[in-house]
Design a protein around this motif. Structure first.
Motif, PDB file in Angstrom:
ATOM      1  N   GLY A  86       1.260   1.981  -2.240  1.00 22.50           N
ATOM      2  CA  GLY A  86       0.655   3.022  -1.404  1.00 22.50           C
ATOM      3  C   GLY A  86      -0.833   2.797  -1.218  1.00 22.50           C
ATOM      4  O   GLY A  86      -1.381   3.023  -0.141  1.00 22.50           O
ATOM      5  N   GLN A  87      -1.490   2.350  -2.300  1.00 23.99           N
ATOM      6  CA  GLN A  87      -2.915   2.035  -2.184  1.00 23.99           C
ATOM      7  C   GLN A  87      -3.129   0.884  -1.216  1.00 23.99           C
ATOM      8  O   GLN A  87      -4.069   0.899  -0.420  1.00 23.99           O
ATOM      9  CB  GLN A  87      -3.492   1.686  -3.554  1.00 23.99           C
ATOM     10  N   ARG A 132      -1.190   0.004   1.342  1.00 20.87           N
ATOM     11  CA  ARG A 132      -0.970   0.478   2.718  1.00 20.87           C
ATOM     12  C   ARG A 132      -2.133   1.345   3.201  1.00 20.87           C
ATOM     13  O   ARG A 132      -2.549   1.251   4.352  1.00 20.87           O
ATOM     14  CB  ARG A 132       0.347   1.244   2.791  1.00 20.87           C
ATOM     15  N   THR A 133      -2.682   2.155   2.298  1.00 28.18           N
ATOM     16  CA  THR A 133      -3.820   2.998   2.675  1.00 28.18           C
ATOM     17  C   THR A 133      -5.046   2.150   2.983  1.00 28.18           C
ATOM     18  O   THR A 133      -5.768   2.402   3.951  1.00 28.18           O
ATOM     19  CB  THR A 133      -4.126   3.998   1.546  1.00 28.18           C
ATOM     20  N   LEU A 154      -1.947   7.226  -6.064  1.00 29.61           N
ATOM     21  CA  LEU A 154      -0.900   6.522  -5.328  1.00 29.61           C
ATOM     22  C   LEU A 154      -0.413   5.306  -6.112  1.00 29.61           C
ATOM     23  O   LEU A 154      -1.124   4.773  -6.964  1.00 29.61           O
ATOM     24  CB  LEU A 154      -1.442   6.042  -3.977  1.00 29.61           C
TER      25      LEU A 154
END
Length: 138
Positions: free
Chosen positions: A65-66, A68-69, A61
């Motif tokens: 994205g990391q 948000r994850t 990601l």
């Protein structure tokens, strides 16, 4: 000299850990446990493959994205632990008569303190990621 001593100490610890795991493997009859029901080993293998795929996908990601994850995972665990702590408090209210005894206080408060500490740690890390965008532990 000091570095050599540290390397020897770490090597001795690793050797001890390996020997200890082999003893535990034999003492608990782990091979017997998995050979009696081979599907158990397939479950372990499936979990390992799934976690490996999730880890590979996570690291592929983008940094956003990391982030948000991580926020989703930390927030989910924090909400679950907080909800579970509230549920335990609600279920332990009828047992408040045990608080009159010293051991009752200990038996009722230790799990609650443990869960509260875990939940607060996850909430702290969640807000740290939310504010700064990076974790210190994950």
């Amino acid at each position: 000299m000091k570095r050599d001593a540290n390397i020897l100490l770490i090597a001795a610890f690793i050797a001890w850990a390996i020997v200890d795991e082999i003893r535990e493997f034999r003492a608990n009859r782990t091979a017997e446990f998995y050979s009696s029901h081979p599907q158990r080993l397939l479950y372990v293998l499936a979990i390992a493959v799934f976690v490996g795929v999730v880890a590979i996908l996570f690291y592929r990601l983008s940094p956003g994205g990391q982030r948000r994850t991580k926020l989703f995972a930390l927030g989910g665990v924090a909400v679950f632990l907080t909800t579970f702590l509230g549920y335990m408090l609600f279920r332990l209210l009828p047992l408040s008569s045990l608080l009159a005894e010293p051991t009752g206080v200990l038996l009722l408060s230790l799990p609650l303190i443990f869960l509260g500490a875990l939940a607060s740690g996850f909430w702290y890390e969640f807000f740290h990621v939310l504010k700064r965008g990076q974790t210190r532990f994950l």
